[in-house]
Design an enzyme around this catalytic site. Sequence first.
Site, mmCIF file in Angstrom:
data_model
loop_
_atom_site.group_PDB
_atom_site.id
_atom_site.type_symbol
_atom_site.label_atom_id
_atom_site.label_comp_id
_atom_site.label_asym_id
_atom_site.label_seq_id
_atom_site.Cartn_x
_atom_site.Cartn_y
_atom_site.Cartn_z
ATOM 1 C CB SER A 126 -1.912 8.528 -3.418
ATOM 2 O OG SER A 126 -1.574 6.922 -4.215
ATOM 3 C CG HIS A 177 -5.694 9.558 -2.980
ATOM 4 N ND1 HIS A 177 -6.563 8.990 -3.938
ATOM 5 C CD2 HIS A 177 -4.925 8.976 -2.475
ATOM 6 C CE1 HIS A 177 -5.491 7.538 -4.235
ATOM 7 N NE2 HIS A 177 -4.302 7.964 -3.260
#
Length: 242
Positions: A126, A177
């Site tokens: 991610s 993230h």
Amino acid sequence: MFTRTESFREFTRFYPVVSIIIAIHLVLYLLTILPFFPNYWFFETLSGVNLYIMEGEYWRLLTPTFMHSGFTHMLFNSFSLVLFGPALERILGRGRFLFVYLLSGFIANVATLLLEPLTYIHVGSSGAIFGLFGYYIAIIMFRKQWLSKQNSQIILTLCVISLIMTFLQPNINITAHLFGLLGGFLLGAVPYFNKKDFTESIKGTTNWASSKRKSAAAQSPVKVLIWAVIIIIAIVGFLAQK
């Protein structure tokens, strides 16, 4: 641009880096579930464990980018890469795309090491995928002629949604993230930074957001309420599965 119409053979030929990364995702996932492989060894050796990194196992700053905690995790990240990786691979070229992807993941993992506890364990691509979003945003701000207005709006919308979901879902490496996104943006912004383009992009983004807000305000209150209820139910249902 983000709609895939190629056959499997065409996709692998046009986007070899994306194809290889997805293949690595799949192979490592199979190695962790098939009973005739030492499944736990792969997790123990390749996952991101801050304590082990501090003790000198520095490969863990990169290898977690290719590991996943389950089929859904692997499938979602691979699908995201299929959607948003090819266009950027064509824009940047294979070498630069791989550099941006790996360095974004590395930045995300370094931030996780510095900001999370020593006992923190993480896997997933991610951070690197958010790095691609960050690079797209840099393109929108400093090289907007590379993307159509429609594609720019798609990227901005999905980026906002992804950031919101980052804070709503449990067991998410929020640090990865955020810093993956920041890392990708900086990698795209530094070579192309121009104050005039930056100012114009900020104004354009503000005007776009304002128009969307006005459009939403013009909708029937009942219609808006129905959509709000549907979205809330969807989010609650998604979180209940975790």
